[in-house]
Motif scaffolding. Structure first.
Motif, PDB file in Angstrom:
ATOM      1  N   SER A 136       0.892  -1.527   0.072  1.00 47.89           N
ATOM      2  CA  SER A 136      -0.016  -0.033  -0.339  1.00 47.89           C
ATOM      3  C   SER A 136       0.770   1.499   0.021  1.00 47.89           C
ATOM      4  O   SER A 136       1.079   2.473  -0.519  1.00 47.89           O
ATOM      5  N   GLU A 137       1.874   1.081   0.669  1.00 47.92           N
ATOM      6  CA  GLU A 137       3.147   1.995   0.364  1.00 47.92           C
ATOM      7  C   GLU A 137       3.170   2.525  -0.514  1.00 47.92           C
ATOM      8  O   GLU A 137       4.761   3.450  -0.694  1.00 47.92           O
ATOM      9  N   ILE A 138       3.695   1.736  -1.572  1.00 51.87           N
ATOM     10  CA  ILE A 138       4.770   1.725  -3.254  1.00 51.87           C
ATOM     11  C   ILE A 138       3.852   2.365  -3.546  1.00 51.87           C
ATOM     12  O   ILE A 138       2.487   2.123  -4.341  1.00 51.87           O
ATOM     13  N   ASN A 139       3.975   3.936  -4.088  1.00 52.23           N
ATOM     14  CA  ASN A 139       3.435   4.129  -5.252  1.00 52.23           C
ATOM     15  C   ASN A 139       4.001   4.617  -6.547  1.00 52.23           C
ATOM     16  O   ASN A 139       5.253   5.622  -6.507  1.00 52.23           O
ATOM     17  N   LEU A 140       4.147   3.568  -7.064  1.00 52.98           N
ATOM     18  CA  LEU A 140       4.759   3.282  -8.656  1.00 52.98           C
ATOM     19  C   LEU A 140       4.267   4.997  -9.797  1.00 52.98           C
ATOM     20  O   LEU A 140       5.182   4.622 -10.661  1.00 52.98           O
ATOM     21  N   ASN A 141       3.369   5.486  -8.988  1.00 49.20           N
ATOM     22  CA  ASN A 141       2.904   6.531  -9.772  1.00 49.20           C
ATOM     23  C   ASN A 141       3.189   7.691  -9.693  1.00 49.20           C
ATOM     24  O   ASN A 141       3.226   9.330  -9.518  1.00 49.20           O
ATOM     25  N   SER A 142       4.243   7.941  -8.014  1.00 47.62           N
ATOM     26  CA  SER A 142       4.553   8.970  -7.809  1.00 47.62           C
ATOM     27  C   SER A 142       5.822   9.996  -9.321  1.00 47.62           C
ATOM     28  O   SER A 142       6.441   9.525  -9.290  1.00 47.62           O
TER      29      SER A 142
END
Length: 540
Positions: free
Chosen positions: A147-153
């Protein structure tokens, strides 16, 4: 290459890759990407190995060149395509065998190939893969794992193309770096721990929230696995339940498991408030080969006790643990409601002050300690001597015979703080009517950024605890009567001081020596002047 060398070399290889690739990205942010990809690699390899075993001769062990010709990325992809009707039964079997499922297009080998060829589909495939693992691979216990891995960051790039290209580069380098190493749980698990430590070192103060340096972790683990009533008898044969009330990345719990062996613990329990670190702990458990049925990590606040398994009001049904370890945040500010004074964990002791929740964490864990169990907790030195509410709590714990050992450690051992800390060992079954004090603050290796405990330092602390030995300027079992005389103050220097006694100076002897020197100097001057006079030179 030996297994130990592999573990060390793999960890260093991966850290070098991380150091090269993260660029301007914050170490904490890059950590989450790097460790998640490493975790996916482990899950995939483990799954493919199990699938090959279950399918036997039906597994299409296809060479890489044939896979390329067929337009496939993994042998399992071919099997899925040729046996669609059997897929549901196969996945049901895999859930029983390895407790999870990964679809062929989400396996690491597929992801790595997309990265190698710089496919524009990588980011989209990776997102879908993480989502599938979160919601469908495991049971509900593993929801939100990424949940904390934002691939769109935007930290990866401002556009889809930039983010995709960055991920291709990261994953390709990881795949190349890890390619020559074993992927068993020991090798990959220890490399994972090495990376966690390196990222903790690089992230400064925040590191204290999730990581206990290995030497300190080893001391706690060595202590809690020993027989509670008679540590000299050695390690216990089995620990039914082990708990860490502020488990961070899970390294302390895994260290206890390492000491006991994979079958020496019935079940591991941990609680963590930080959502990112909570996910990290769950990944860390699985990556070390701990099955999902063998551990339970809860996301929540220990001080509020919001975990159902620890909230049983009936004492007869209370969950108890044979070993409890903890490295809570030092002198954490909290807001205890008045009603907490009647909470079963604090009743009879009182509440820790708002300015420092150290004793609140201690009492929370201690409440769930079994009668034969051992608890070891890392705390700032202030808990040993501060007054007010903390003095009342400390006094009651001492009068009830629950504080077994106080261990003083050197300063600057942690990434998060330079202050010296102590380890308190607590028991409900303590036999000796004394408290063992160990002043280990002077025995360490000095480093550039922080100090280190050497293996010999660790062994000496544990051996002193185990045998309850007395050693000048290092350790002493102190009778309760003496502690009472000191107002239940546990300041270590009151009982074991490393200071050397000042040399006694005989002032009369010094005076006599100086007088003799003066007389000798005057006599020498007179003789010298006689020579000068004979030579017709000025006198001195």
């Amino acid at each position: 290459m030996s297994t130990q060398n592999q573990q060390q070399q793999l960890g260093k290889t991966l850290w070098n890759i991380a150091d090269q690739l993260r660029g301007a990205m914050n170490a904490d942010d890059f950590r989450d990407y790097m460790l998640s990809f490493l975790f996916l690699r482990y899950l995939s390899d483990n799954y493919e190995t199990a699938a090959k075993k279950e399918l036997g001769t039906d597994y299409p062990d296809t060479p890489a060149d044939v896979l390329k010709t067929l337009g496939a990325f993994t042998p399992l992809e071919i099997w899925y395509g040729e046996n669609r009707a059997d897929v549901p039964a196969f996945e049901q079997l895999m859930r029983r065998r390895v407790h999870y499922v990964i679809e062929p297009q989400h396996l690491w080998s597929h992801i790595a190939e997309l990265a190698r060829t710089h496919s524009t589909d990588l980011l989209d495939t990776l997102e879908k893969g993480f989502k599938f693992i979160e919601t469908q691979s495991f049971d509900s216990t593993f929801q939100g794992l990424f949940s904390e891995i934002n691939l769109n960051s935007e930290k990866l790039g401002r556009t889809y193309a930039e983010r995709n290209a960055k991920l291709c580069n990261i994953i390709q380098k990881i795949a190349e770096g890890i390619g020559g190493f074993s992927t068993d749980a020991d090798t990959l698990g220890d490399a994972y721990e090495y990376l966690i430590g390196q990222f903790a070192s690089g992230s400064g103060k925040k590191a204290g929230e999730f990581y206990t340096p290995q030497p300190i972790s080893t001391i706690l683990s060595d202590i809690v696995v020993l027989d509670g009533q008679n540590p000299a008898a050695g390690k216990r044969a089995k620990l039914e339940r082990v708990l860490d009330i502020t488990c961070g990345s899970g390294s302390l719990l895994l260290n206890v498991r390492k000491h006991m062996g994979p079958h020496g613990i019935g079940k591991i329990y941990g609680q963590e408030l930080n959502i990112t670190t909570y996910n990290l702990a769950r990944m860390n458990m699985l990556l070390h080969g701990v099955k999902d049925t063998e551990f339970e990590i809860h996301h929540g606040d220990s001080l509020k006790n919001d975990w159902d398994v620890l909230n049983e009001m009936n004492p007869a049904k209370k969950m108890e643990f044979d070993a409890i370890v903890a490295n809570p945040p030092f002198s954490y500010r909290w807001e205890p409601a008045e009603s907490l004074g009647e909470d079963f964990r604090f009743k009879g002791y009182g509440l820790a002050p708002k300015s420092a929740a150290d004793f609140a964490f201690l009492l929370h864990g201690f409440h769930f300690l079994s009668q034969e169990g051992t608890m070891a907790i890392i705390l700032p030195h202030g808990v040993l001597f501060r007054g007010g509410a903390e003095e009342r709590i400390r006094t009651k714990l001492l009068k009830d015979g629950h504080i077994d050992t106080v261990i003083g450690l050197p300063a600057n051992l942690f990434f998060s703080t330079g202050i010296p800390v102590c380890i308190l060992v607590l028991k409900k079954c303590k036999k000796p009517n004394d408290v063992l004090f160990i002043n280990a603050s002077e025995q360490y290796e000095k480093g550039k950024r922080q100090n280190f405990l050497r293996q010999g330092d660790i062994d000496k602390i544990v051996a002193t605890y185990r045998d309850r030995t007395k050693e000048d300027r290092y350790s002493r079992p102190v009778p309760m009567a003496e502690i009472e005389q000191n107002g239940y103050n546990l300041n270590i220097s009151r009982y074991v001081s490393t200071a050397t006694s000042a040399e006694t100076i005989d002032l009369q002897a010094v005076h006599d020596t100086l007088v003799a020197i003066e007389e000798k100097a005057a006599d020498a001057a007179n003789r010298h002047n006689q020579f000068l006079q004979e030579l017709g030179l000025p006198l001195i």
